[in-house]
Write a protein that holds these residues in place. Sequence first.
Motif, PDB file in Angstrom:
ATOM      1  N   ILE A 271       0.848  -1.191   0.000  1.00 50.51           N
ATOM      2  CA  ILE A 271       0.000   0.000   0.000  1.00 50.51           C
ATOM      3  C   ILE A 271       0.883   1.240   0.000  1.00 50.51           C
ATOM      4  N   VAL A 272       0.526   2.217  -0.838  1.00 52.25           N
ATOM      5  CA  VAL A 272       1.178   3.522  -0.825  1.00 52.25           C
ATOM      6  C   VAL A 272       0.125   4.552  -0.454  1.00 52.25           C
ATOM      7  N   ASN A 273       0.410   5.337   0.579  1.00 55.22           N
ATOM      8  CA  ASN A 273      -0.547   6.314   1.086  1.00 55.22           C
ATOM      9  C   ASN A 273      -0.231   7.727   0.614  1.00 55.22           C
ATOM     10  N   LEU A 274      -1.274   8.551   0.601  1.00 58.25           N
ATOM     11  CA  LEU A 274      -1.175   9.954   0.215  1.00 58.25           C
ATOM     12  C   LEU A 274      -1.691  10.798   1.372  1.00 58.25           C
ATOM     13  N   LYS A 275      -0.846  11.707   1.854  1.00 61.91           N
ATOM     14  CA  LYS A 275      -1.241  12.552   2.989  1.00 61.91           C
ATOM     15  C   LYS A 275      -1.358  13.999   2.548  1.00 61.91           C
ATOM     16  N   ASP A 276      -2.516  14.591   2.773  1.00 63.75           N
ATOM     17  CA  ASP A 276      -2.730  16.012   2.515  1.00 63.75           C
ATOM     18  C   ASP A 276      -2.042  16.803   3.628  1.00 63.75           C
ATOM     19  N   VAL A 282      -5.302  11.212   5.306  1.00 60.12           N
ATOM     20  CA  VAL A 282      -4.511  10.174   4.646  1.00 60.12           C
ATOM     21  C   VAL A 282      -5.447   9.273   3.837  1.00 60.12           C
ATOM     22  N   THR A 283      -5.132   9.080   2.557  1.00 59.72           N
ATOM     23  CA  THR A 283      -5.904   8.198   1.687  1.00 59.72           C
ATOM     24  C   THR A 283      -4.961   7.225   0.996  1.00 59.72           C
ATOM     25  N   VAL A 284      -5.520   6.161   0.436  1.00 58.26           N
ATOM     26  CA  VAL A 284      -4.720   5.182  -0.293  1.00 58.26           C
ATOM     27  C   VAL A 284      -4.506   5.684  -1.721  1.00 58.26           C
ATOM     28  N   LEU A 285      -3.254   5.862  -2.084  1.00 59.83           N
ATOM     29  CA  LEU A 285      -2.906   6.286  -3.435  1.00 59.83           C
ATOM     30  C   LEU A 285      -2.821   5.091  -4.374  1.00 59.83           C
TER      31      LEU A 285
END
Length: 388
Positions: A271-276, A282-285
Amino acid sequence: MVDDAATEQRKEAAVVLTPPLALEGGLVEEHQTPGLLPRMLSLLRNVRPGSDLTHFQLPPLFNMPKSQLQCYGESVYCINEDYLTRCPRGKSSLERFTSVVAWSISTMRPAIFGLAPYDPILGETHHVSRGSLNVLLEQVSHHPPVSALHATDAKENIELIWWHNLVTSFHGTSVEAVINGKRQLKLLTFGEDYEMDSPNLVVRLLPTTGADWLGDVRIRCKDSDLEANLCYHKSQSFLGFGGNSRSVRGNIFHSKTSKTIYEIDGQWDRIVNLKDVHSGEVTVLYDAMKAISKLKTPVLEAPENLWPTESATVWREVSQAILNMDWEKASEAKRRIEEKERELQREWKSRGEVWVPKHFSVAHAKDNEWDCWPLEHSVPLAPIAVPP
């Protein structure tokens, strides 16, 4: 029924198509032959550290049954959850850019330690379709080895143009494959052109064996002034043992201000996450299990349209012999292919001719810089297809 059986036999004789490198393909050991590491060390015993291995001839024992062109192509057309078609569906330039970053990560496939694809011969092609996406590759140079890719999707209004120059060198305890080149993804509806590069493949021999994608990747879109930096790295370990070699970390930011919008962190095989950074959300990219697990093997659907330069045709005898573990037959078939290419090059040289690619226009600049442009506006439907 007899005619159907005969047709299937002709298809099988025309090509050898093997399962794509998938999430499972880089983790299992069944593809490897016994005593592979000692044989590799024996093979490299007389090679000096720092030596260029670009033209080093591997025996079939160290080959997987597919060409490098097929590996490049699989990273585009072999996918379960389709991250590519998400790119033009973004409602804003930032949403589209974020989707492009996720798609770029999806092109990473686990390598198998000790096994390398065949070096494509000059003029070799690989042509495969997946739905409305048509992908064409051609080996446009042999010395140095340069591969070009063109893919178009008329339904999604997407175009891909790549070129890769693979330079392999030996470093004593490891072998590194540096992938020079450029990847372009064009979202034609929005007039957006994304450029990106590739990490390098490092094959570790000692103290522990492994094959890792390592290095920095830059993704940028001048049209939206957005940019991303990704670092593929190996997490901390003790004396080379432990740690995760499939970590990726980076950020997405505005090119002009260098102000970070998102932070990226995770493992590209999980899993690679994306953080604003503004809201902390945090969402899953990217989810590798959904994207590159249990991938389908392409099939030959129109043998009458198959080119003699197709990778799966050029190397079919070698691939079949490797699958049968008949190393003597594989070596002989591979030797015939390589000798035929050398003979053709001698003939061209004696006539003062220069070979010209069929599907690409090529310009060579200094310092391993190339430019490749497709000669056709779009890629036609291929005789080989990925099942729906």
